[in-house]
Design a protein around this motif. Structure first.
Motif, short mmCIF file in Angstrom:
data_model
loop_
_atom_site.label_atom_id
_atom_site.label_comp_id
_atom_site.label_asym_id
_atom_site.label_seq_id
_atom_site.Cartn_x
_atom_site.Cartn_y
_atom_site.Cartn_z
N UNK A 222 0.82 -1.21 0.00
CA UNK A 222 0.00 0.00 0.00
C UNK A 222 0.85 1.26 0.00
N UNK A 223 0.21 2.38 -0.26
CA UNK A 223 0.94 3.63 -0.49
C UNK A 223 0.40 4.77 0.36
N UNK A 224 1.27 5.72 0.65
CA UNK A 224 0.91 7.00 1.25
C UNK A 224 1.31 8.08 0.26
N UNK A 225 0.39 9.00 -0.03
CA UNK A 225 0.68 10.10 -0.96
C UNK A 225 0.44 11.40 -0.21
N UNK A 226 1.51 12.16 0.02
CA UNK A 226 1.44 13.36 0.84
C UNK A 226 1.95 14.56 0.05
N UNK A 227 1.16 15.63 0.03
CA UNK A 227 1.63 16.86 -0.59
C UNK A 227 2.67 17.53 0.30
N UNK A 228 3.70 18.09 -0.32
CA UNK A 228 4.74 18.80 0.40
C UNK A 228 5.27 19.89 -0.51
N UNK A 229 6.37 20.51 -0.13
CA UNK A 229 7.00 21.50 -1.00
C UNK A 229 8.33 20.92 -1.49
N UNK A 230 8.86 21.52 -2.54
CA UNK A 230 10.15 21.05 -3.05
C UNK A 230 11.22 21.15 -1.97
N UNK A 254 3.98 22.10 -14.16
CA UNK A 254 2.78 22.82 -14.59
C UNK A 254 1.88 23.16 -13.41
N UNK A 255 1.80 22.24 -12.46
CA UNK A 255 0.97 22.47 -11.27
C UNK A 255 1.76 23.14 -10.16
N UNK A 256 3.07 23.28 -10.34
CA UNK A 256 3.95 23.77 -9.27
C UNK A 256 3.73 22.95 -8.01
N UNK A 257 3.77 21.62 -8.18
CA UNK A 257 3.37 20.71 -7.11
C UNK A 257 4.44 19.67 -6.85
N UNK A 258 4.51 19.26 -5.59
CA UNK A 258 5.42 18.20 -5.16
C UNK A 258 4.69 17.29 -4.20
N UNK A 259 4.83 15.98 -4.40
CA UNK A 259 4.30 15.02 -3.46
C UNK A 259 5.39 13.99 -3.15
N UNK A 260 5.28 13.38 -2.01
CA UNK A 260 6.12 12.23 -1.67
C UNK A 260 5.21 11.01 -1.57
N UNK A 261 5.61 9.95 -2.25
CA UNK A 261 4.87 8.68 -2.23
C UNK A 261 5.65 7.67 -1.43
N UNK A 262 5.05 7.19 -0.37
CA UNK A 262 5.66 6.13 0.43
C UNK A 262 4.97 4.80 0.15
N UNK A 263 5.73 3.72 0.20
CA UNK A 263 5.18 2.38 -0.06
C UNK A 263 5.60 1.43 1.05
N UNK A 264 4.63 0.66 1.55
CA UNK A 264 4.88 -0.34 2.56
C UNK A 264 5.22 -1.65 1.87
#
Length: 265
Positions: A222-230, A254-264
């Motif tokens: 499973x995964x965790x998807x968390x918005x963060x900044x660069x 384009x979205x000026x977006x950063x996320x970190x995806x964690x996986x168990x």
């Protein structure tokens, strides 16, 4: 102020919004005029314009925000969904299929979960937030698509039977450092709940807590998807790794977006 001439009812509104510094005055004027004459917003146009000129977010005045191709209900004091958070939606949806389980923490309006369900119908959605105003708003968005909204701190209110079977956890948790909240735009600082903005001394308090709780709810893989900044992404990723997850950083210019995806694993 009057509503303007019959030929151009938005003209005086545009002038007022421009004077207040609204960049998209023409677009906003059209929306406010439409809202003033609709059944959803019975206030007079002057009252709506006055609220906008005073700095209230347009979305809170209208009662809705455009997000990921959807019109999401918004309420006063509740965090307004930002376009950059569509990256969270994209990354979560790509890891789900019908029948899988999504938990959206710090859900605010519930926009993330609703947008994921729109992309992947049949997902079992649970959303949670600590702010009662956000929970009430989220219920108006989430329950019509078959989801469930829970009130409480992070995972505390989630049903126990979700443990070990969640496929994706999403979170647009607050990540603004405490000392930087005062420098946020007035629309956020003065009109959104502090609990939705303040992420602690370095902005990562909630990210660390989510990393610590994730393995108790996720199924293997499973995964965790968390918005963060660069700037903060390395810290968010390190929190995931410290709690037994792998971590990858995803960005969208384009979205000026950063996320970190964690996986168990």
């Amino acid at each position: 102020m009057t509503a303007g001439t019959a030929e151009d009812p938005t003209a005086p509104v545009v002038r007022a919004l421009r004077a207040a510094g609204c960049v998209f005055a023409e677009d906003e004027a059209a929306l406010l005029v439409a809202a003033a004459t609709s059944g959803d917003a019975p206030d007079r146009l002057d009252a709506l314009v006055a609220r906008r000129v005073a700095g209230e977010p347009l979305e809170q005045i209208l009662g809705w925000a455009q997000f990921a191709g959807l019109r999401v209900r918004v309420a006063p004091t509740v965090f307004v969904p930002r376009r950059r958070t569509e990256l969270v939606v994209r990354e979560a949806a790509s890891r789900l299929s019908p029948g899988r389980v999504l938990v959206d923490l710090c859900c605010g309006t519930g926009a993330v979960g609703v947008a994921v369900v729109a992309r992947v119908p049949g997902v079992e959605l649970h959303a949670a937030d600590v702010d009662p105003a956000a929970v009430a708003c989220a219920r108006r968005n989430v329950e019509p698509v078959g989801g469930h909204v829970h009130e409480g701190d992070l995972d505390a209110p989630l049903p126990a039977d979700l443990r070990g079977r969640v496929d994706v956890i999403t979170a647009n948790a607050p990540y603004v450092p405490t000392d930087e909240v005062a420098f946020m735009p007035s629309e956020a600082r003065d009109h959104e709940a502090l609990v939705a903005l303040d992420g602690g001394a370095d902005g990562l308090d909630l990210h660390r807590r989510i990393a610590a709780l994730a393995s108790g709810w996720l199924r293997p893989g499973g995964h965790v998807v968390v918005e963060t900044s660069e700037r903060q992404a390395p810290g968010t990723a390190a929190a995931f790794v410290a709690h037994g997850l792998t971590a990858s950083v995803v960005t969208d210019d384009d979205l000026d977006a950063t996320v970190v995806v964690g996986t168990l694993l």
